[in-house]
Every structure is written in structure tokens, then in C-alpha cells.
Design a protein around this motif. Structure first.
Motif, PDB file in Angstrom:
ATOM      1  N   UNK A  13      37.189 -38.463  58.949  1.00  0.00           N
ATOM      2  CA  UNK A  13      38.434 -39.199  59.131  1.00  0.00           C
ATOM      3  C   UNK A  13      39.631 -38.324  59.477  1.00  0.00           C
ATOM      4  N   UNK A  14      39.471 -37.000  59.327  1.00  0.00           N
ATOM      5  CA  UNK A  14      40.563 -36.073  59.638  1.00  0.00           C
ATOM      6  C   UNK A  14      40.771 -35.991  61.143  1.00  0.00           C
ATOM      7  N   UNK A  15      42.020 -36.119  61.585  1.00  0.00           N
ATOM      8  CA  UNK A  15      42.342 -35.953  63.005  1.00  0.00           C
ATOM      9  C   UNK A  15      42.312 -34.473  63.346  1.00  0.00           C
ATOM     10  N   UNK A  16      41.604 -34.140  64.430  1.00  0.00           N
ATOM     11  CA  UNK A  16      41.473 -32.736  64.843  1.00  0.00           C
ATOM     12  C   UNK A  16      41.642 -32.627  66.351  1.00  0.00           C
ATOM     13  N   UNK A  17      41.760 -31.406  66.799  1.00  0.00           N
ATOM     14  CA  UNK A  17      41.829 -31.080  68.222  1.00  0.00           C
ATOM     15  C   UNK A  17      40.728 -30.068  68.503  1.00  0.00           C
ATOM     16  N   UNK A  18      39.869 -30.362  69.483  1.00  0.00           N
ATOM     17  CA  UNK A  18      38.833 -29.425  69.922  1.00  0.00           C
ATOM     18  C   UNK A  18      39.389 -28.643  71.101  1.00  0.00           C
ATOM     19  N   UNK A  19      39.285 -27.320  71.046  1.00  0.00           N
ATOM     20  CA  UNK A  19      39.826 -26.456  72.102  1.00  0.00           C
ATOM     21  C   UNK A  19      38.749 -25.468  72.529  1.00  0.00           C
ATOM     22  N   UNK A  20      38.659 -25.237  73.847  1.00  0.00           N
ATOM     23  CA  UNK A  20      37.719 -24.238  74.344  1.00  0.00           C
ATOM     24  C   UNK A  20      38.171 -23.738  75.697  1.00  0.00           C
ATOM     25  N   UNK A  21      37.767 -22.510  75.992  1.00  0.00           N
ATOM     26  CA  UNK A  21      38.082 -21.887  77.260  1.00  0.00           C
ATOM     27  C   UNK A  21      37.250 -22.524  78.367  1.00  0.00           C
ATOM     28  N   UNK A  22      37.824 -22.750  79.555  1.00  0.00           N
ATOM     29  CA  UNK A  22      37.045 -23.302  80.659  1.00  0.00           C
ATOM     30  C   UNK A  22      35.810 -22.458  80.985  1.00  0.00           C
ATOM     31  N   UNK A  23      35.868 -21.159  80.783  1.00  0.00           N
ATOM     32  CA  UNK A  23      34.724 -20.302  81.092  1.00  0.00           C
ATOM     33  C   UNK A  23      33.573 -20.498  80.111  1.00  0.00           C
ATOM     34  N   UNK A  24      33.833 -21.138  78.967  1.00  0.00           N
ATOM     35  CA  UNK A  24      32.785 -21.393  77.975  1.00  0.00           C
ATOM     36  C   UNK A  24      32.093 -22.738  78.180  1.00  0.00           C
ATOM     37  N   UNK A  25      32.591 -23.536  79.106  1.00  0.00           N
ATOM     38  CA  UNK A  25      32.022 -24.858  79.347  1.00  0.00           C
ATOM     39  C   UNK A  25      30.769 -24.789  80.211  1.00  0.00           C
ATOM     40  N   UNK A  26      29.825 -25.677  79.934  1.00  0.00           N
ATOM     41  CA  UNK A  26      28.594 -25.781  80.712  1.00  0.00           C
ATOM     42  C   UNK A  26      28.392 -27.249  81.035  1.00  0.00           C
ATOM     43  N   UNK A  27      28.197 -27.565  82.305  1.00  0.00           N
ATOM     44  CA  UNK A  27      27.960 -28.950  82.716  1.00  0.00           C
ATOM     45  C   UNK A  27      26.450 -29.204  82.707  1.00  0.00           C
ATOM     46  N   UNK A  28      26.049 -30.251  81.985  1.00  0.00           N
ATOM     47  CA  UNK A  28      24.639 -30.632  81.932  1.00  0.00           C
ATOM     48  C   UNK A  28      24.470 -31.910  82.736  1.00  0.00           C
ATOM     49  N   UNK A  29      23.563 -31.893  83.670  1.00  0.00           N
ATOM     50  CA  UNK A  29      23.318 -33.078  84.490  1.00  0.00           C
ATOM     51  C   UNK A  29      22.076 -33.794  84.003  1.00  0.00           C
TER      52      UNK A  29
END
Length: 76
Positions: A59-75
Motif C-alpha cells: 500500500x506504500x506509494x513508491x517511485x521506481x527509478x532506473x537508468x535507460x542503459x539498464x533497461x531490456x526490451x523483451x518481445x
């Protein structure tokens, strides 16, 4: 991925999603936190557990943050 308080500012250029903690569980040296985001995604993050840290409560409101270089697109 970093889990921040909803009012914490993300580093410039980072991706950000806001949401609420759905569940949090301790799994040995890891803590698994599932967040229901504002745009309908359910994201589970695994964090290294530290006894000095407290797990975010459901129930706690949070913000998820990450560097664009750490992202991976899964198709499909």
C-alpha cells in the motif's frame, strides 16, 4: 532499479514509474518487492537485503527509478 519514496527526485535522465507496493517478501539474501504501477503494469524488483533496511509495506506509494542503459526490451 531503485525503489524510492514517492516524493524523492530521480536522477536526471532516469526512467521513472510511480505505483504502490502490492507485496514485499524476504527471500534469504534478497527481498522481492512487487509494485502495481499507475499505468497498470506489475513490476517485481529483487533487492539485496540489508538488515538495516526495512521492506516497504503493501500500500506504500513508491517511485521506481532506473537508468535507460539498464533497461531490456523483451518481445513476445
Amino acid at each position: 532499479m531503485r525503489i524510492c519514496g514517492i516524493d524523492q527526485r530521480a536522477d536526471d535522465g532516469n526512467n521513472v514509474l510511480n505505483g504502490k507496493v502490492a507485496s514485499s517478501s524476504f527471500c534469504g539474501g534478497m527481498t522481492r518487492v512487487t509494485v502495481d504501477t499507475e499505468n497498470g503494469l506489475k513490476i517485481t524488483a529483487k533487492l539485496v537485503s540489508d538488515r538495516s533496511e526495512s521492506r516497504p509495506a503493501p500500500g506504500t506509494s513508491v517511485r521506481l527509478c532506473w537508468s535507460p542503459s539498464d533497461g531490456v526490451v523483451l518481445e513476445k
